[in-house]
Scaffold this active site. Structure first.
Site, mmCIF file in Angstrom:
data_model
loop_
_atom_site.group_PDB
_atom_site.id
_atom_site.type_symbol
_atom_site.label_atom_id
_atom_site.label_comp_id
_atom_site.label_asym_id
_atom_site.label_seq_id
_atom_site.Cartn_x
_atom_site.Cartn_y
_atom_site.Cartn_z
ATOM 1 C CG ASP A 31 1.313 -7.178 2.175
ATOM 2 O OD1 ASP A 31 0.421 -6.277 1.920
ATOM 3 O OD2 ASP A 31 2.767 -6.761 2.022
ATOM 4 C CE LYS A 34 -4.158 -6.771 6.723
ATOM 5 N NZ LYS A 34 -3.040 -6.998 6.440
ATOM 6 N N GLY A 58 -2.907 -2.241 1.280
ATOM 7 C CA GLY A 58 -3.207 -2.850 0.065
ATOM 8 C C GLY A 58 -3.810 -4.087 0.048
ATOM 9 C CG HIS A 59 -6.755 -4.595 2.794
ATOM 10 N ND1 HIS A 59 -7.473 -4.347 3.781
ATOM 11 C CD2 HIS A 59 -5.485 -4.753 3.059
ATOM 12 C CE1 HIS A 59 -6.550 -3.939 4.968
ATOM 13 N NE2 HIS A 59 -5.400 -4.022 4.339
ATOM 14 C CD GLN A 228 -1.077 -0.845 7.758
ATOM 15 O OE1 GLN A 228 -1.707 -0.416 8.733
ATOM 16 N NE2 GLN A 228 -1.399 -0.369 6.927
ATOM 17 C CB THR A 305 5.316 0.287 -2.740
ATOM 18 O OG1 THR A 305 5.566 -1.048 -2.154
ATOM 19 C CG2 THR A 305 5.006 1.206 -1.627
ATOM 20 N NE ARG A 307 8.125 -0.710 -0.903
ATOM 21 C CZ ARG A 307 8.331 -0.377 0.363
ATOM 22 N NH1 ARG A 307 9.325 -0.418 1.103
ATOM 23 N NH2 ARG A 307 7.156 -0.545 1.103
ATOM 24 N N PRO A 308 9.270 -5.642 -4.410
ATOM 25 C CG PRO A 308 11.093 -6.435 -5.595
ATOM 26 C CD PRO A 308 10.173 -5.243 -5.166
ATOM 27 N NE ARG A 309 3.312 -7.853 -0.631
ATOM 28 C CZ ARG A 309 2.038 -8.196 -1.339
ATOM 29 N NH1 ARG A 309 1.916 -9.516 -1.527
ATOM 30 N NH2 ARG A 309 1.134 -7.433 -1.631
ATOM 31 C CG ASP A 337 -2.808 -21.192 -3.714
ATOM 32 O OD1 ASP A 337 -3.112 -20.627 -2.555
ATOM 33 O OD2 ASP A 337 -2.575 -20.596 -4.497
HETATM 34 P P1 IMO Z 1 -1.458 -4.174 4.455
HETATM 35 O O1 IMO Z 1 -2.742 -3.737 5.223
HETATM 36 C C1 IMO Z 1 2.609 -4.918 4.183
HETATM 37 C C2 IMO Z 1 5.195 -1.634 6.045
HETATM 38 C C3 IMO Z 1 6.137 -0.769 4.957
HETATM 39 C C4 IMO Z 1 7.240 -0.538 5.928
HETATM 40 C C5 IMO Z 1 6.475 -0.233 7.136
HETATM 41 C C6 IMO Z 1 6.448 1.380 7.391
HETATM 42 O O2 IMO Z 1 -1.832 -4.515 2.967
HETATM 43 O O3 IMO Z 1 -1.257 -5.527 5.232
HETATM 44 P P2 IMO Z 1 4.573 3.170 6.607
HETATM 45 O O4 IMO Z 1 4.457 3.334 5.451
HETATM 46 O O5 IMO Z 1 3.454 1.994 7.261
HETATM 47 O O6 IMO Z 1 5.027 3.945 7.664
HETATM 48 O O7 IMO Z 1 5.826 1.934 6.396
HETATM 49 O O8 IMO Z 1 5.365 -0.896 7.204
HETATM 50 N N1 IMO Z 1 3.731 -1.670 5.585
HETATM 51 C C7 IMO Z 1 3.106 -2.742 5.050
HETATM 52 N N2 IMO Z 1 3.646 -3.867 4.600
HETATM 53 N N3 IMO Z 1 1.520 -4.633 4.085
HETATM 54 C C8 IMO Z 1 0.850 -3.316 4.839
HETATM 55 O O9 IMO Z 1 -0.478 -3.315 4.596
HETATM 56 C C9 IMO Z 1 1.882 -2.387 5.061
HETATM 57 N N4 IMO Z 1 1.659 -1.271 5.611
HETATM 58 C C10 IMO Z 1 2.633 -0.783 5.700
HETATM 59 O O10 IMO Z 1 6.482 -1.772 3.859
HETATM 60 O O11 IMO Z 1 7.973 -1.561 6.093
HETATM 61 MG MG MG Z 2 -1.053 -5.282 1.340
#
Ligand code: IMO
Ligand code: MG
Length: 427
Positions: A31, A34, A58-59, A228, A305, A307-309, A337
């Site tokens: 997150d 990217k 989630g981009h 990720q 999802t 969920r609150p980060r 910002d």
């Molecule tokens: P982007 O590409 C943030 C986290 C999940 C969990 C752990 C394992 O948007 O940066 P999984 O479903 O992959 O087996 O979950 O990884 N996680 C992410 N957190 N951004 C993501 O993708 C994520 N993809 C998986 O929250 O802690």
């Molecule tokens: Mg994301």
């Protein structure tokens, strides 16, 4: 023809250097923004390629107030680029269907190739994801329940079909079904899933690594879009609180089937603070009002999802590790910002574990849950206006501090969620 000659054919200017391919990789726990950075740079590239992960990503891209979230389609879509999904991706065809439908509804079209070697995520792997999380109880990872870990595991067990196997109808799933039957009470019928998945994938199958090389041979640049973040890497992250795949830039060649020399430059993306979704150690986590404020203003809720980060200060110990692991050549810093809304400003420069200090993330990893952050107070950004072309001096000071510490240039700064709120430095 030697590599250096090909660069001359189609020079692409980035940070005063000419590059061919570029990898965009997350340096924290995902997150980092990217998607926005991929979209920003996509103009100079012929194709954007996903090389890892799956629909757990989630981009998000915001254009004129409209928000687009992609889980599987590469973020080059909005710049009408060729889109490639490489063999290292765990592919959920039904999620892909939803995204393609969304594109069609908007009157758009995706020029998409999916590698026939992609590991598929079936309904069964999603069931297994929930099942295993249930077994972990209080130690749950907090996965996205998108079936990512299980599908890579089933791949390693050689029990799951690949995209091409499904389309060609050449994979016997009876062993996989028997395996699931050993722990799932009911086995969902996959007939409809198979039909719909075949329909989505038909006509899109190809050899993505071969395509990348073909584009390079023709003098075109290609961008690799990481999903990720580095600290979620299956091997180098905060195991077991990681994702099921590799997230670091060196997975580009392995995940796509292209030579290391084709990786090109690596741009690392980091938020000006840190977030994490799900369980696992997080040394700079803030559980106070400042953290809450950042979560609200920064809209820090999972794009996949909801969920609150979890929110924390910028962690240079983790970032240094990520810069080294990925061979980061330039840095994009996002969400600067958001820090204008909070009165404090801190950066973690080391960890204290049992009274001794370390700046080495790798060494700290086994004890990360006990690591207390050592902070350097920085001048607050509170109330600053970041929208003009020239960044305020306080912001420049932070960027220079980061460049000194990390030994990489901060090339790009994002000062808002809109595509247009992006500033190039050192151009
Ligand atoms: P982007 O590409 C943030 C986290 C999940 C969990 C752990 C394992 O948007 O940066 P999984 O479903 O992959 O087996 O979950 O990884 N996680 C992410 N957190 N951004 C993501 O993708 C994520 N993809 C998986 O929250 O802690
Ligand atoms: Mg994301």
């Amino acid at each position: 023809m030697p590599f250096s000659c090909r660069i001359e054919l189609n020079p692409l200017r980035l940070n005063s250097r000419y590059v061919r391919n570029l990898c965009i990789v997350g340096l924290q726990w995902g997150d980092e923004g990217k998607g926005k950075i991929v979209d920003y740079y996509a103009d100079g590239f012929e194709a954007v390629v996903r090389y890892n992960g799956g629909s757990n990503a989630g981009h998000t891209i915001v254009i004129n107030g409209r928000t687009f979230v992609f889980h599987l389609l590469p973020s080059g879509l909005l710049k009408k680029k060729k889109l490639l999904i490489g063999p290292g991706v765990a592919l959920d065809p039904l999620t892909l269907r939803e995204e393609l439908d969304m594109v069609a509804k908007e009157g758009g079209e995706a020029d998409l190739m999916v590698d026939e070697r992609c590991t598929l995520v079936t309904t069964l792997e999603k069931e297994m994801d929930s099942f295993i999380e249930g077994l972990r109880g209080a130690n749950a990872i907090g996965t996205t329940k998108r079936g990512i870990g299980p599908s890579y595991a089933m791949r390693a067990l050689r029990l799951t079909p690949r995209a091409g196997d499904l389309v060609n109808g050449s994979f016997d799933m009876s062993s996989a079904i028997a395996f699931y039957g050993s722990f799932l009470k009911t086995i969902p019928d996959l007939t409809e899933w198979k039909d719909r998945s075949r329909e989505v994938l038909a006509g899109k199958m190809g050899d993505v690594g071969g395509k990348v090389m073909e584009l390079n041979e023709a003098g075109h640049s290609v961008m690799f879009e990481g999903a990720q973040g580095t600290l979620l890497d299956l091997i180098f992250g905060t195991y077991p609180y990681v994702t099921g795949a590799h997230t670091i830039a060196s997975y580009v060649p392995a995940g796509l089937g292209i030579p290391n020399s084709a990786l090109g430059d690596v741009m690392g993306v980091a938020k000006a603070y840190t977030t994490r979704v799900g369980g696992g150690p997080f040394p700079t986590e803030m559980t106070d009002e400042t953290g809450e404020k950042i979560r609200k203003v920064g809209k820090e809720y999972g794009a996949t999802t909801g969920r609150p980060r979890r929110v924390g200060w910028l962690d240079l110990v983790g970032l240094k590790y990520a810069v080294r692991l990925n061979g980061v050549s330039e840095l994009a810093l996002t969400k600067l910002d958001i820090l204008t809304k909070v009165k404090e400003m801190k950066v973690c420069v080391g960890y204290s574990i049992d009274g001794s200090e370390t700046g080495d993330f790798s060494r700290a990893l086994p004890r990360l849950a006990d690591a207390r952050p050592v902070y350097q107070d920085m001048r607050s950004f509170f109330g600053l206006e970041l929208r003009e072309n020239q960044l305020p001096q306080v912001a420049e000071q932070l960027l220079e501090f980061l460049e000194d510490e990390l030994k990489v240039k901060v090339t790009l700064v994002s000062t808002g969620e809109e595509r247009s709120a992006t500033m190039q430095r050192h151009a």
